[in-house]
Design an enzyme around this catalytic site. Sequence first.
Site, short mmCIF file in Angstrom:
data_model
loop_
_atom_site.label_atom_id
_atom_site.label_comp_id
_atom_site.label_asym_id
_atom_site.label_seq_id
_atom_site.Cartn_x
_atom_site.Cartn_y
_atom_site.Cartn_z
N ASP A 145 45.26 52.65 57.28
CA ASP A 145 45.50 53.31 56.00
C ASP A 145 46.83 52.99 55.33
O ASP A 145 46.96 53.13 54.12
CB ASP A 145 45.35 54.83 56.15
CG ASP A 145 43.88 55.25 56.17
OD1 ASP A 145 43.06 54.56 55.55
OD2 ASP A 145 43.57 56.27 56.81
N TYR A 178 39.13 61.38 53.42
CA TYR A 178 39.89 62.22 54.35
C TYR A 178 41.22 62.66 53.78
O TYR A 178 41.87 61.94 53.04
CB TYR A 178 40.15 61.46 55.66
CG TYR A 178 39.19 61.89 56.72
CD1 TYR A 178 39.16 63.21 57.13
CD2 TYR A 178 38.29 61.00 57.28
CE1 TYR A 178 38.26 63.63 58.08
CE2 TYR A 178 37.37 61.42 58.24
CZ TYR A 178 37.37 62.74 58.62
OH TYR A 178 36.48 63.16 59.56
#
Length: 813
Positions: free
Chosen positions: A436, A521
């Site tokens: 990420d 998320y």
Amino acid sequence: MPLAHSTTPETRNLQRRKEASFTQVPSVYLSVYLSICILIQEPEEGPGAIAMAFFITLSLCSVLVVGMGEGGTGSEEGVETECKPGLPPPCPSISPSAQPWTHPGQSELFADLSPEELTAVMSFLTQQLGPGLVDAAQARPSDNCVFSVELQLPPKAAALAHLDRGSPPPAREALAIVFFGGQPQPNVSELVVGPLPHPSYMRDVTVERHGGPLPYHRRPVLIQEYLDIDQMIFNRELPQAAGVLHHCCFYKHQGWNLVTMTTAPRGLQSGDRATWFGLYYNISGAGFYLHPVGLELLVDHKALDPAHWTIQKVFFQGRYYESLAQLEDKFEAGLVNVVVIPDNGTGGSWSLKSQVPPGPAPPLQVHPQGLRFSVQGTRVASSLWTFSFGLGAFSGPRIFDIRFQGKRVAYELSVQEALTVYGGNSPSSLRSQYIDGGFGLGHFSSPLTHGVDCPYLATYVDWHFLLESQAPKTIHDAFCVFEQNQGLPLRRHHSDIHSHYFGGLAETVLVVRSVSTMLNYDYVWDMVFYPNGAIEVKFHATGYISSAFLFGAARRFGNQVREHTLGTVHTHSAHFKVDLDVGGLENWVWAEDMAFVPTAVPWSPEHQIQRMQVTRKLLETEEQAAFPLGGTHPRYLYLASNHSNKWGHPRGYRIQMLSFAGEPLPQNSSMERAFSWGRYQLAVTQRKEGEPSSTSIYNLNDPWTPTVDFTDFINNETVAGQDLVAWVTAGFLHIPHAEDIPNTVTVGNGVGFFLRPYNFFDQDPSFDSADSIYFHEDQNAGSCEVNPLACLSQIAACAPDLPAFSHGGFSHN
Ligand SMILES: [Cu+2]
């Protein structure tokens, strides 16, 4: 819901009102938070008027604001507010927003760039790089554009020379990442620009930092690139399969009811830029992530000209096709078994809008005598702790120059990377390994909602950034800082033998939080500071799970969570840099554990017993101080100074893990080296300016030739008496289940680690807390002179000054 206290006096029902009586509070500050229950009563006459009642379970009286102790932040002294009949006096003034910079100070070294600085760097770059520069928000792969500008962290030696020895501060610099798509050899360059605020030089550090030019295919995908891919999918490609898509998925012209979601990595070998995109119903006001329609497209977007991009493969509801045209042909020939996916809009149970009307307000913590910490710029100070906080555009939250009782215990404490590795039987779930940091943990931070993401009365701080744009932007309320009474004793003892007394301390913690929303998320990042000198670093996962179209042997890869949806198995992990300086720069690594040793009983040698002993080992090398995930590691691992405490033990800080990490990717995977930090639960290495981070933003799109491979940091150098960094991995396995719908909850989904003093002090420093409580049987525990808690009814009867609700907004991108 109007939480404001602007209701008329008639609507307030104050319970247990008492005559005002002023009592002198015994010195310094009292430390008790007070839970006030605000109840919203059902309106008796008409729905328009909600009557609000404050049930303050304490009597009303005057309020004394007392200056905070040394190192504290209160400045007012002895301000007295008399009660007014019928109304509680307002609590002491609390500024809900941080104080802006008033003068340059210590924390400026680590402060993220201001809008003015970002603008100055961008103007300088525009001037230096010539007229060919395109705004990254509209740049095509063949253009030159500035991708990002952020703070270039100062070298540690120069920072310490300034902080500790009064040397002039190191030049404030920016790091700019520039895409040169328009050059004969397209590449990515890293430029250091300084000095701020008025830049006059620019230094290309690409070769120095990466050993050569950065290949262009490693660059992050621009938002414009995603838009161009969508354009291609919706305008050029989907119409070729209009029949089958109409049948399965209510497809209409150009697929307005569908959205795409990216995956990574983008291919199978270095140089590839081919991404599987999943298609989902575009559910307004709720997460589309739970609504796959079973169509996934492999898009090759390596060409610099989007017109040359192609669809390489099509996956539809369990089978692969060469193209959408081939899928349509087979559908028309009756050779495609189509599952019709209902599109039931936004009213379903997956919506986050509850069908239940609001009830009484939950408990609320207030500061009866004002805030006990200050936030000035990015420097936080309480009576015990000081530190600076910031947000790396890619690496995420970070804290610097962390001092307890004025003494530095760590130079840097920072998130490095977040990783999710998925399994599944559809190509996009099988191909999902999200590193990420390559998307940007700071870039995708989201505004914190007062009263949900942080306490309502937390101090909220904005974050400014310049990413894929020519002008700075702001995420409002990107950070929150708050002090919280955990409702747990930090320590206590009630003695009823021999002597009769009680001693204890409520656990209050100082927290800095930010949240990164990485597509589906949300990662909640916490740095928590305790009154005993401990620091906790923790992240929680929440938000939507990633899901896949359910077919075949789906249950080998997770649990079914909707009629056509599989929640796919995955691991979450995060990597942290812990630059501890325990009593100075030179530290040693100690490992301690226990062992049972068979021993003859001293007073009866014919018998043997198993005797528990402490094992103690000084670790010498980086190899010895690297502990693989899944292997054994010493239960006590601490970094220590060569100075001893009063009892002759090395003064140390222990790293205590709280992690349930899944297995790391096997090392024979061609991309494992891109996150080889995941091999270790903990590794201690020499600190080096040349090893600032365990990861790189370029690892996401070329994991096969990682720009940073963490295992290179572990090369058998000594860790004895060096400036050391501990690298910590925390994570957990997530097998999504029914209760992950609509959202994963933070409960049980939080992992991290503690940094705890270990013989660092001569005794627990919380003994000196001004919040300590002690009384013995001969004392009147109800007396304010004996027990500060007994003063609460006099000092804490005030109405909290609740600011009107506000939200940081939705459109920072
Ligand atoms: Cu998960």
